[in-house]
Design a protein around this motif. Structure first.
Motif, short mmCIF file in Angstrom:
data_model
loop_
_atom_site.label_atom_id
_atom_site.label_comp_id
_atom_site.label_asym_id
_atom_site.label_seq_id
_atom_site.Cartn_x
_atom_site.Cartn_y
_atom_site.Cartn_z
N LEU A 162 49.07 0.40 38.26
CA LEU A 162 48.20 1.56 38.40
C LEU A 162 48.91 2.83 37.95
CD1 LEU A 162 45.29 2.11 39.17
CD2 LEU A 162 46.04 2.49 41.53
N ARG B 249 50.63 10.14 41.26
CA ARG B 249 49.78 9.75 42.39
C ARG B 249 48.64 10.75 42.59
NH1 ARG B 249 53.56 6.52 42.69
NH2 ARG B 249 53.44 4.46 43.48
N GLY C 158 45.02 9.95 41.03
CA GLY C 158 44.12 8.95 41.61
C GLY C 158 44.86 8.06 42.57
N THR C 159 44.22 7.78 43.71
CA THR C 159 44.88 6.95 44.72
C THR C 159 44.47 5.48 44.62
OG1 THR C 159 43.13 7.44 46.32
CG2 THR C 159 45.08 8.87 46.34
N ASN C 160 43.42 5.21 43.84
CA ASN C 160 42.97 3.82 43.68
C ASN C 160 42.40 3.64 42.28
OD1 ASN C 160 40.13 4.57 43.66
ND2 ASN C 160 40.31 4.88 45.87
N GLY C 161 42.03 2.41 41.97
CA GLY C 161 41.56 2.10 40.63
C GLY C 161 40.32 2.87 40.22
N ASP C 162 39.38 3.07 41.14
CA ASP C 162 38.17 3.81 40.80
C ASP C 162 38.49 5.26 40.45
OD1 ASP C 162 36.58 1.58 41.20
OD2 ASP C 162 36.02 2.15 43.25
N GLU C 163 39.37 5.88 41.22
CA GLU C 163 39.75 7.27 40.94
C GLU C 163 40.51 7.38 39.62
OE1 GLU C 163 41.87 8.87 44.30
OE2 GLU C 163 40.15 8.64 45.63
N GLY D 286 47.05 -2.84 40.47
CA GLY D 286 47.47 -2.49 41.82
C GLY D 286 48.73 -1.63 41.81
N ASP D 287 49.15 -1.30 43.00
CA ASP D 287 50.35 -0.49 43.19
C ASP D 287 51.46 -1.29 43.87
OD1 ASP D 287 50.27 2.10 42.15
OD2 ASP D 287 48.99 2.83 43.76
N ASP D 288 51.63 -2.54 43.44
CA ASP D 288 52.63 -3.42 44.04
C ASP D 288 54.04 -2.96 43.66
OD1 ASP D 288 54.31 -5.46 44.88
OD2 ASP D 288 53.08 -7.07 44.03
N ARG E 14 47.74 5.70 35.40
CA ARG E 14 47.82 7.13 35.74
C ARG E 14 48.58 7.87 34.64
NH1 ARG E 14 49.47 4.87 41.20
NH2 ARG E 14 47.72 5.29 42.60
#
Length: 176
Positions: free
Chosen positions: A155, A17, A20-25, A137-139, A159
């Motif tokens: 995601l 984690r 990156g916390t999202n797809g862009d990161e 996503g992080d589902d 990572r």
């Protein structure tokens, strides 16, 4: 599954984690790691077929291993990012020998190949990974088991790819 494995997987998930916390990161981190990996591969060509210091593999085999893991990670992340149903899969923990993680079957390199033979596949999977970062996503209800990190989301698999590329890049750098 032992308590220790569960704790190790929780620590691995927390470490991922931080990438990156999202797809862009995650896409930005993947880009940095892949760029750095490609640069060290270019610098490694003069010793491409020599075993790395303290390792059984050559630089060529390290690069092929990274490619195989990236291809697998892209397939898994694409599945998790889709709406296709997930089938149960075996949850086989990874093997360690003398405290060192062993590459799972399907990610072990073969005989040395020149970078020119791998570069096209590398470029293709690079594009796939970066495209998937924008879709993944992080589902927590859509995960796939990783032998050393437990259940990972789409995601998380990206990572993990960034982490893995960086890990092997550093091995190549230390050898040079």
């Amino acid at each position: 599954m032992t308590q220790q494995q569960q704790e190790n997987w929780a620590q691995a998930a927390a470490m991922l984690r931080r990438l990156g916390t999202n797809g862009d990161e995650v896409a930005a981190r993947l880009t940095r790691e892949l760029d750095a990996f490609e640069a060290v591969v270019a610098r490694s060509q003069d010793r491409w077929h020599q075993p790395l210091s303290g390792r059984e593999w050559t630089a060529a085999q390290e690069a092929e291993h990274v490619l195989l893991v990236n291809e697998s990670s892209a397939r898994i992340a694409a599945l998790l990012a889709s709406d296709r149903p997930l089938r149960p899969t075996p949850r086989v923990p990874g093997e360690e020998v003398a405290g060192k993680r062993q590459a799972p079957e399907g990610t072990r390199p073969g005989p040395d190949q020149p970078w020119a033979a791998l570069a096209g596949r590398h470029a293709a999977v690079r594009g796939q990974l970066l495209t998937l970062a924008g879709q993944a996503g992080d589902d927590p209800d859509r995960t796939f088991f990783h032998p050393f990190m437990g259940d990972l989301t789409a995601l998380d698999w990206l990572r993990m790819a960034a982490y893995h590329v960086g890990h092997h890049r550093r091995q190549l750098e230390r050898a040079g």
